[in-house]
Enzyme design. Structure first.
Site, PDB file in Angstrom:
ATOM      1  N   SER A 131       0.840  -1.207   0.000  1.00  0.00           N
ATOM      2  CA  SER A 131       0.000   0.000   0.000  1.00  0.00           C
ATOM      3  C   SER A 131       0.866   1.244   0.000  1.00  0.00           C
ATOM      4  CB  SER A 131      -0.859  -0.016   1.274  1.00  0.00           C
ATOM      5  OG  SER A 131      -1.473   1.233   1.471  1.00  0.00           O
ATOM      6  N   TYR A 155      -1.140  -0.766  10.806  1.00  0.00           N
ATOM      7  CA  TYR A 155      -1.465  -1.376   9.505  1.00  0.00           C
ATOM      8  C   TYR A 155      -0.312  -1.140   8.513  1.00  0.00           C
ATOM      9  CZ  TYR A 155      -3.413  -1.659   4.781  1.00  0.00           C
ATOM     10  OH  TYR A 155      -3.600  -1.940   3.447  1.00  0.00           O
ATOM     11  N   LYS A 159       2.591  -3.745   6.514  1.00  0.00           N
ATOM     12  CA  LYS A 159       2.920  -3.808   5.078  1.00  0.00           C
ATOM     13  C   LYS A 159       4.426  -3.617   4.874  1.00  0.00           C
ATOM     14  CE  LYS A 159      -1.195  -4.513   3.415  1.00  0.00           C
ATOM     15  NZ  LYS A 159      -1.523  -5.818   2.841  1.00  0.00           N
TER      16      LYS A 159
HETATM   17  P1  NAD Z   1     -10.818  -7.045   1.620  1.00  0.00           P
HETATM   18  O1  NAD Z   1     -10.969  -7.028   3.104  1.00  0.00           O
HETATM   19  O2  NAD Z   1     -12.021  -6.872   0.779  1.00  0.00           O
HETATM   20  O3  NAD Z   1     -10.069  -8.398   1.185  1.00  0.00           O
HETATM   21  C1  NAD Z   1      -9.188  -9.101   2.024  1.00  0.00           C
HETATM   22  C2  NAD Z   1      -9.662 -10.541   2.072  1.00  0.00           C
HETATM   23  O4  NAD Z   1      -8.782 -11.303   2.885  1.00  0.00           O
HETATM   24  C3  NAD Z   1     -11.062 -10.695   2.667  1.00  0.00           C
HETATM   25  O5  NAD Z   1     -11.851 -11.462   1.791  1.00  0.00           O
HETATM   26  C4  NAD Z   1     -10.835 -11.406   4.000  1.00  0.00           C
HETATM   27  O6  NAD Z   1     -11.927 -12.241   4.341  1.00  0.00           O
HETATM   28  C5  NAD Z   1      -9.560 -12.175   3.717  1.00  0.00           C
HETATM   29  N1  NAD Z   1      -8.718 -12.457   4.890  1.00  0.00           N
HETATM   30  C6  NAD Z   1      -8.331 -11.604   5.863  1.00  0.00           C
HETATM   31  N2  NAD Z   1      -7.542 -12.232   6.738  1.00  0.00           N
HETATM   32  C7  NAD Z   1      -7.415 -13.519   6.302  1.00  0.00           C
HETATM   33  C8  NAD Z   1      -6.719 -14.657   6.780  1.00  0.00           C
HETATM   34  N3  NAD Z   1      -5.981 -14.597   7.891  1.00  0.00           N
HETATM   35  N4  NAD Z   1      -6.805 -15.806   6.083  1.00  0.00           N
HETATM   36  C9  NAD Z   1      -7.567 -15.889   4.963  1.00  0.00           C
HETATM   37  N5  NAD Z   1      -8.243 -14.841   4.472  1.00  0.00           N
HETATM   38  C10 NAD Z   1      -8.165 -13.662   5.131  1.00  0.00           C
HETATM   39  O7  NAD Z   1      -9.720  -5.957   1.255  1.00  0.00           O
HETATM   40  P2  NAD Z   1      -9.230  -5.411  -0.155  1.00  0.00           P
HETATM   41  O8  NAD Z   1      -9.580  -3.981  -0.217  1.00  0.00           O
HETATM   42  O9  NAD Z   1      -9.653  -6.305  -1.242  1.00  0.00           O
HETATM   43  O10 NAD Z   1      -7.656  -5.501   0.064  1.00  0.00           O
HETATM   44  C11 NAD Z   1      -6.887  -6.601  -0.391  1.00  0.00           C
HETATM   45  C12 NAD Z   1      -5.436  -6.386  -0.004  1.00  0.00           C
HETATM   46  O11 NAD Z   1      -4.973  -5.163  -0.565  1.00  0.00           O
HETATM   47  C13 NAD Z   1      -5.203  -6.288   1.508  1.00  0.00           C
HETATM   48  O12 NAD Z   1      -3.975  -6.926   1.808  1.00  0.00           O
HETATM   49  C14 NAD Z   1      -5.079  -4.794   1.732  1.00  0.00           C
HETATM   50  O13 NAD Z   1      -4.287  -4.489   2.857  1.00  0.00           O
HETATM   51  C15 NAD Z   1      -4.408  -4.341   0.449  1.00  0.00           C
HETATM   52  N6  NAD Z   1      -4.680  -2.926   0.122  1.00  0.00           N
HETATM   53  C16 NAD Z   1      -5.973  -2.490   0.037  1.00  0.00           C
HETATM   54  C17 NAD Z   1      -6.214  -1.156  -0.226  1.00  0.00           C
HETATM   55  C18 NAD Z   1      -7.619  -0.630  -0.305  1.00  0.00           C
HETATM   56  O14 NAD Z   1      -7.810   0.566  -0.226  1.00  0.00           O
HETATM   57  N7  NAD Z   1      -8.656  -1.443  -0.483  1.00  0.00           N
HETATM   58  C19 NAD Z   1      -5.150  -0.273  -0.438  1.00  0.00           C
HETATM   59  C20 NAD Z   1      -3.848  -0.760  -0.362  1.00  0.00           C
HETATM   60  C21 NAD Z   1      -3.619  -2.104  -0.088  1.00  0.00           C
HETATM   61  C1  UD1 Z   2      -6.897   5.424   3.765  1.00  0.00           C
HETATM   62  C2  UD1 Z   2      -5.941   4.837   4.765  1.00  0.00           C
HETATM   63  C3  UD1 Z   2      -4.729   4.289   4.035  1.00  0.00           C
HETATM   64  C4  UD1 Z   2      -5.154   3.308   2.929  1.00  0.00           C
HETATM   65  C5  UD1 Z   2      -6.085   4.063   1.982  1.00  0.00           C
HETATM   66  C6  UD1 Z   2      -6.535   3.244   0.805  1.00  0.00           C
HETATM   67  C7  UD1 Z   2      -6.303   6.236   6.770  1.00  0.00           C
HETATM   68  C8  UD1 Z   2      -5.717   7.261   7.690  1.00  0.00           C
HETATM   69  N1  UD1 Z   2      -5.539   5.866   5.704  1.00  0.00           N
HETATM   70  O1  UD1 Z   2      -6.234   6.494   3.186  1.00  0.00           O
HETATM   71  O2  UD1 Z   2      -3.873   3.622   4.932  1.00  0.00           O
HETATM   72  O3  UD1 Z   2      -4.020   2.824   2.241  1.00  0.00           O
HETATM   73  O4  UD1 Z   2      -7.224   4.492   2.748  1.00  0.00           O
HETATM   74  O5  UD1 Z   2      -7.632   2.472   1.112  1.00  0.00           O
HETATM   75  O6  UD1 Z   2      -7.398   5.747   6.989  1.00  0.00           O
HETATM   76  N2  UD1 Z   2     -12.503  11.664   3.517  1.00  0.00           N
HETATM   77  C9  UD1 Z   2     -13.494  12.518   3.919  1.00  0.00           C
HETATM   78  N3  UD1 Z   2     -14.622  11.993   4.486  1.00  0.00           N
HETATM   79  C10 UD1 Z   2     -14.803  10.659   4.680  1.00  0.00           C
HETATM   80  C11 UD1 Z   2     -13.773   9.766   4.247  1.00  0.00           C
HETATM   81  C12 UD1 Z   2     -12.628  10.303   3.688  1.00  0.00           C
HETATM   82  O7  UD1 Z   2     -13.375  13.738   3.776  1.00  0.00           O
HETATM   83  O8  UD1 Z   2     -15.841  10.250   5.224  1.00  0.00           O
HETATM   84  C13 UD1 Z   2     -11.289  12.218   2.878  1.00  0.00           C
HETATM   85  C14 UD1 Z   2      -9.996  11.927   3.603  1.00  0.00           C
HETATM   86  O9  UD1 Z   2      -9.724  12.916   4.569  1.00  0.00           O
HETATM   87  C15 UD1 Z   2      -8.990  11.921   2.450  1.00  0.00           C
HETATM   88  C16 UD1 Z   2      -9.805  11.381   1.264  1.00  0.00           C
HETATM   89  O10 UD1 Z   2     -11.162  11.593   1.602  1.00  0.00           O
HETATM   90  O11 UD1 Z   2      -8.582  13.221   2.129  1.00  0.00           O
HETATM   91  C17 UD1 Z   2      -9.595   9.903   1.012  1.00  0.00           C
HETATM   92  O12 UD1 Z   2      -9.832   9.185   2.232  1.00  0.00           O
HETATM   93  P1  UD1 Z   2      -9.799   7.587   2.293  1.00  0.00           P
HETATM   94  O13 UD1 Z   2     -10.680   7.026   1.237  1.00  0.00           O
HETATM   95  O14 UD1 Z   2     -10.060   7.198   3.697  1.00  0.00           O
HETATM   96  O15 UD1 Z   2      -8.305   7.212   1.883  1.00  0.00           O
HETATM   97  P2  UD1 Z   2      -6.897   7.705   2.490  1.00  0.00           P
HETATM   98  O16 UD1 Z   2      -7.068   8.747   3.521  1.00  0.00           O
HETATM   99  O17 UD1 Z   2      -6.017   8.006   1.351  1.00  0.00           O
END
Ligand code: NAD
Ligand code: UD1
Length: 346
Positions: A131, A155, A159
Site C-alpha cells: 500500500s 497497519y 505492510k
Molecule cells: P478485503 O478485506 O475486501 O479483502 C481481504 C480478504 O482477505 C477478505 O476477503 C478477507 O476475508 C480475507 N482475509 C483476511 N484475513 C485472512 C486470513 N488470515 N486468512 C484468509 N483470508 C483472510 O480488502 P481489499 O480492499 O480487497 O484488500 C486486499 C489487499 O490489498 C489487503 O492486503 C489490503 O491491505 C491491500 N490494500 C488495500 C487497499 C484498499 O484501499 N482497499 C489499499 C492498499 C492495499
Molecule cells: C486510507 C488509509 C490508508 C489506505 C487508503 C486506501 C487512513 C488514515 N488511511 O487512506 O492507509 O491505504 O485508505 O484504502 O485511513 N474523507 C473525507 N470523508 C470521509 C472519508 C474520507 O473527507 O468520510 C477524505 C480523507 O480525509 C482523504 C480522502 O477523503 O482526504 C480519502 O480518504 P480515504 O478514502 O479514507 O483514503 P486515504 O485517507 O487516502
C-alpha cells in the site's frame, strides 16, 4: 493464453474480497486457473459465485485461514500451484491502532506462515498487496517508488514489515520471484455492476461513503478538513479503478512467472483528485445530490498523495486507463443495483 489443462494455476489468498474478486475475474479472463483461499472474515462467498457467472469458469473457494498451516500444506499438496497472489489481510487503519496484535498476527504472522508452506512445497512466486500507506506523509508528490518508507500506523507497519521479509527471502534464495505492488486508492467496481466493494458497517473510505450518501443509506458526507494546502483545501488522493488495478496484477504475475528476483512498483494513475472533485464527479455520474459538510481534519490524514507510476509502465507495460468518470459510474452501478451489497442475495 490457451485454455488447456496446462494453463498455470494460481492461488489467490483473500480472493473473495474487494480487490481479490476483481483480480480473480481478470485472471480467469487471461486464461489462468484459479484457487481461492479466504477465511471470509471480511467478505462473502457470493462475490466468487458472481465471478464464476461473469467469466463462465470456475472460481473455487477453500474457506480457511492463511495461518492454518496444515490446511495450506494440504492444499498445496493437492493442487499444482505455480504462484500466489497474496491479498489476505486486515486493512482498517483505525482498527489497527486499537488492535495492533491482531494486525501483526493476521498480516505479518499470516504471511510468514504462508511463506513457510510455499517454500516447503517449492512454490516460489508471489504477487503481494502492499500500500502507498508505507510512505506515510510523503516529502514530495508524485511519490517515486524509492521514496522513504515511514508508515504512520500499525497497519502500515505490517505492510512495510512484509515487504522487508519478502526482500530478505529473495536475498536468501534467488529462485524466489516476488512482486510488491503498492496500491494507491482503489475505487470503482466491475462495469457489470455484479461485483464491487461491500464494506461492513459505516465505510471509512471516501468513495464507498459518498456512494452510500447518494443511494440514501447515509445522510451526508463529513469532509475531513477544508484547510489543506491543496487546490480547494480538501485532501487530494490518487484514486485508481479496481479493474485497472486487477489488470496490474495480471501483468505482475506474468513477470514473476517468467523470471526470478524481486521488484516493487506503485499502482496508481499519477493524478490526484480532491474530496470535493470526487463529490462533484459522483453527483454527475449518479444524478443524485451528495450533501456534505466540512468538519475538522481526521487525525493521521495527509494533505496529498499521488503516485509516480512510471516504473510499472517500464517493467510491466501497465498503466491505468480508466478515468474518474468510469470510477464513479461503475461505483454507482454497483451501489444502486446492490444497495445492501452482497447481503440481499439468498
Ligand atoms: P478485503 O478485506 O475486501 O479483502 C481481504 C480478504 O482477505 C477478505 O476477503 C478477507 O476475508 C480475507 N482475509 C483476511 N484475513 C485472512 C486470513 N488470515 N486468512 C484468509 N483470508 C483472510 O480488502 P481489499 O480492499 O480487497 O484488500 C486486499 C489487499 O490489498 C489487503 O492486503 C489490503 O491491505 C491491500 N490494500 C488495500 C487497499 C484498499 O484501499 N482497499 C489499499 C492498499 C492495499
Ligand atoms: C486510507 C488509509 C490508508 C489506505 C487508503 C486506501 C487512513 C488514515 N488511511 O487512506 O492507509 O491505504 O485508505 O484504502 O485511513 N474523507 C473525507 N470523508 C470521509 C472519508 C474520507 O473527507 O468520510 C477524505 C480523507 O480525509 C482523504 C480522502 O477523503 O482526504 C480519502 O480518504 P480515504 O478514502 O479514507 O483514503 P486515504 O485517507 O487516502
Amino acid at each position: 493464453m490457451d485454455e488447456a489443462h496446462s494453463a498455470p494455476k494460481v492461488l489467490v489468498t483473500g480472493g473473495a474480497g474487494y480487490i481479490g474478486s476483481h483480480t480473480v475475474l481478470e485472471l480467469l479472463g487471461a486464461g489462468y486457473r484459479v484457487m481461492v483461499l479466504d477465511n471470509l472474515s471480511n467478505s462473502n462467498a457470493e462475490s466468487l459465485r458472481r465471478v464464476a457467472e461473469l467469466s463462465g469458469k470456475p472460481a473455487p473457494l477453500v474457506v480457511g485461514d492463511i495461518r492454518d498451516q496444515s490446511l495450506v500444506r494440504d492444499l498445496l499438496a493437492r493442487e499444482q500451484i505455480q504462484a500466489v497472489l497474496h491479498f489476505a489481510g486486515l486493512k482498517a487503519v483505525g482498527e489497527s491502532v486499537e488492535q495492533p496484535l491482531s494486525y501483526y498476527d493476521n498480516n505479518v504472522g499470516g504471511t510468514t506462515a504462508l511463506l513457510e508452506c510455499l517454500a516447503e512445497a517449492g512454490v516460489r512466486a508471489m504477487v503481494f498487496s502492499s500500500s502507498a500507506t508505507v510512505y506515510g506523509d510523503p516529502r514530495h508528490v508524485p511519490i517515486p517508488v524509492d521514496a522513504p518508507i515511514a508508515p504512520a500506523n500499525p497497519y502500515g507497519q505490517t505492510k512495510a514489515m512484509i515487504e522487508q521479509i519478502l526482500a530478505d527471502l529473495v536475498h536468501s534464495d534467488p529462485r524466489w520471484a516476488v512482486a510488491i505492488l503498492r496500491y494507491f486508492n482503489p475505487v470503482g467496481a466491475h462495469p457489470s455492476g455484479r461485483i464491487g466493494e461491500d464494506p461492513r458497517g459505516i465505510p471509512n473510505n471516501l468513495m464507498p461513503y459518498v456512494s452510500q450518501v447518494a443511494v440514501g443509506r447515509l445522510a451526508e458526507l463529513a469532509v475531513f478538513g477544508g484547510d489543506y494546502p491543496t487546490l480547494d483545501g480538501t485532501g487530494v488522493r490518487d484514486y485508481i479503478h479496481v479493474v485497472d488495478l486487477a489488470r496490474g496484477h495480471v501483468a505482475a504475475l506474468a513477470r514473476v512467472l517468467a523470471r526470478p528476483g524481486a521488484f516493487t512498483v506503485n499502482l496508481g494513475t499519477g493524478r490526484g483528485y480532491s474530496v470535493l472533485e470526487i463529490t462533484r464527479a459522483f453527483e454527475g455520474a449518479s444524478g443524485r445530490q451528495v450533501p456534505y459538510r466540512i468538519v475538522g481534519r481526521r487525525p493521521g490524514d495527509i494533505a496529498q498523495c499521488y503516485a509516480d507510476a512510471s516504473l510499472a509502465l517500464q517493467l510491466l507495460d501497465w498503466q491505468a486507463e480508466l478515468g474518474l468518470e468510469a470510477m464513479c459510474a461503475d461505483t454507482w452501478r454497483w451501489q444502486s443495483d446492490n444497495p445492501q451489497g452482497y447481503r440481499e442475495t439468498s
